[in-house]
Design a protein around this motif. Structure first.
Motif, mmCIF file in Angstrom:
data_model
loop_
_atom_site.group_PDB
_atom_site.id
_atom_site.type_symbol
_atom_site.label_atom_id
_atom_site.label_comp_id
_atom_site.label_asym_id
_atom_site.label_seq_id
_atom_site.Cartn_x
_atom_site.Cartn_y
_atom_site.Cartn_z
ATOM 1 N N GLN A 54 0.828 -1.203 0.000
ATOM 2 C CA GLN A 54 0.000 0.000 0.000
ATOM 3 C C GLN A 54 0.866 1.258 0.000
ATOM 4 O O GLN A 54 0.357 2.366 -0.106
ATOM 5 C CB GLN A 54 -0.956 -0.012 1.196
ATOM 6 N N ASN A 57 3.215 3.277 -4.826
ATOM 7 C CA ASN A 57 2.269 4.123 -5.543
ATOM 8 C C ASN A 57 2.421 3.995 -7.048
ATOM 9 O O ASN A 57 3.528 4.092 -7.574
ATOM 10 C CB ASN A 57 2.443 5.585 -5.126
ATOM 11 N N SER A 65 -1.634 9.578 -7.858
ATOM 12 C CA SER A 65 -1.239 8.178 -7.922
ATOM 13 C C SER A 65 -2.143 7.391 -6.987
ATOM 14 O O SER A 65 -2.865 7.959 -6.173
ATOM 15 C CB SER A 65 0.219 8.008 -7.514
ATOM 16 N N GLY A 66 -2.124 6.096 -7.149
ATOM 17 C CA GLY A 66 -2.964 5.250 -6.297
ATOM 18 C C GLY A 66 -2.229 3.981 -5.947
ATOM 19 O O GLY A 66 -1.172 3.687 -6.504
ATOM 20 N N HIS A 67 -2.761 3.254 -4.983
ATOM 21 C CA HIS A 67 -2.156 1.961 -4.660
ATOM 22 C C HIS A 67 -3.251 0.911 -4.666
ATOM 23 O O HIS A 67 -4.436 1.232 -4.663
ATOM 24 C CB HIS A 67 -1.432 2.013 -3.313
#
Lengths: 230, 222
Positions: A54, A57, A65-67
């Motif tokens: 998590q 990124n 950005s996302g995880h």
């Protein structure tokens, strides 16, 4: 994203806590069948792995950005029960040691981002797997589709909980449209990354991927002969 | 791993709050937060009382307030949501700071902000004053299943090992001139993800074998 304290009212929070405790108790029993006495160290390391990823990124665009949420990929990699157990422990540790996600919302978080994503991810994965050809190349595709489906379904489940125990009068149809719309996009990202990541594990250690076991069992030994170099 | 390892949020100290048994602290946090969550919106003086109780505990713990405030950033996404609520909720309208907003949304947003803030601050207070090992022992005393305590123990123990492995992979990528900028770079990051999974899983297998060779039978020696 973790649900904080106060998002859902007290009765709903207590009810989700009780249901989540039941789900975790079941997965404790079932995970032993998947891992026997290796359960503690392996599920613990898988939980540490999920926590760490998590922090990985994936850039999207314009600096955002996302995880990964990781429920679906955990189910495919280590099996649904161990995956569920590991994600539940991640939420417990995040809530108690990292102040991430409220302690009264722990049940909600375990149910929505743990149980729902694992169950939907694994269910869709298995369903797609029965349709596709039984080769290792198809496992990442099925995993990606399962991960894609798991995210919007979790958001629908959240809306359902919010309809029962929400603390503000937001029109439910607006909330549903907004939540599902956003999470369809997030789901596409989750699906693609899961596809890529499962593919990279399958390429090196297919035997570690729980979801590939049936395919590996069905695979027959091939003897390939090559002409000796002259 | 020599010596006691603190985790990221722990603030070393010897105050009465640090010394209090961990299982009581977890129960107190749970009870406190249930009361906070059950507080009806609009009862603003009561939120003041909650905050006063919490601040008293924090003062007693002698953890510097700046230490806690810096770590409250996890709450930020929900602050946005709480600010949005008065504009998206339905019901009778009211004037607030010159804007026409939903009355119920305004109260719900304020209540959410208050509850989420109290929740983050209370959880931070627990995390700052409790060593992970004490927390595990406390959860065991609260009759959390032994297997679950063991899993959590292994997770806490190897958390920094695994995140360090991820950090080394990032340094390796960057030292070769790679920076992830857009989705075209996802395959490379996904390979790091896969490698991290294999390393973590294999480490788990090695740990299990090492435990077996020391006589592990499914229970941790006490």
């Amino acid at each position: 994203m973790h649900v904080p304290d106060g998002f859902l009212d007290a009765p709903t929070s207590v009810a989700t806590g009780v249901v989540a405790a039941g789900v975790v108790a079941t997965s404790l029993r079932k995970a032993r069948a998947e891992l026997d006495d290796r359960t503690a160290p392996l599920a613990g390391l898988v939980a540490a792995f999920i926590f760490a990823t998590q922090m990985l990124n994936f850039p999207v665009a314009g600096g955002t950005s996302g995880h990964l949420m990781g429920g679906a990929i955990a189910a495919v990699l280590v099996g649904p029960w161990t995956g569920l157990l590991a994600t539940a422990v991640v939420f417990l540790v995040q809530s108690l040691l990292f102040a991430d996600g409220g302690i009264t919302a722990l049940g909600t978080n375990v149910l929505l981002m743990g149980a729902v994503t694992v169950a939907v991810g694994w269910g869709v994965f298995r369903a797609v797997q029965t349709v596709l050809p039984k080769t290792t190349a198809m496992v990442p595709i099925a995993a990606g589709i399962g991960a894609f489906a798991s995210v919007p379904v979790a958001s629908v489940a959240f809306v359902g909980l919010y309809a029962v125990g929400g603390t503000a009068d937001i029109p439910l149809d607006n909330l549903t449209t907004a939540m599902v719309g956003v999470h369809l996009l997030i789901g596409v990202g989750e699906g693609i990354i899961t596809f890529l990541a499962v593919g990279s594990v399958i390429a090196v250690r297919p035997d570690l991927v729980h979801g590939a076991r049936r395919v590996l069992e069905a695979r027959e030994l091939e003897v390939r002969t090559t002409r000796a170099a002259a | 791993m020599g010596g006691p390892h603190g985790h990221q949020l722990h603030f070393h100290g010897h105050s009465p709050v640090h010394r209090a048994p961990a299982h009581l602290k977890v129960l107190a946090l749970l009870a406190f937060m249930l009361v906070v969550v059950a507080t009806p919106r609009g009862w603003y003086p009561l939120y003041g009382v909650h905050l006063a109780v919490l601040l008293a505990v924090i003062v007693l713990s002698r953890v510097p307030p700046a230490y806690l405030v810096k770590r409250m950033v996890v709450e930020i996404p929900f602050v946005f949501f709480a600010i949005l609520l008065p504009f998206v909720a339905t019901g009778p309208r009211t004037e607030f700071l010159g804007l026409t907003v939903s009355e119920s949304g305004l109260h719900a947003g304020a209540a959410l902000l208050a509850k989420a803030t109290l929740g983050v601050l209370a959880s931070l207070a627990l995390a700052a004053t409790t060593e992970p090992q004490d927390l595990l022992a406390g959860l065991a005393r609260l009759r959390m299943p032994a297997l679950l305590v063991q899993i959590m123990g292994f997770m806490v123990r190897y958390l920094e090992v695994v995140t360090d492995e991820l950090r080394r992979m990032r340094i390796a990528r960057e030292s070769r001139g790679f920076t992830a900028r857009n989705p075209r770079h996802w395959p490379i990051l996904a390979r790091s993800f896969g490698a991290l999974f294999i390393r973590s899983f294999e480490r788990g297998e090695r740990v299990h074998l090492a435990m077996l060779s020391r006589g592990y039978t499914g229970k941790m020696p006490t």
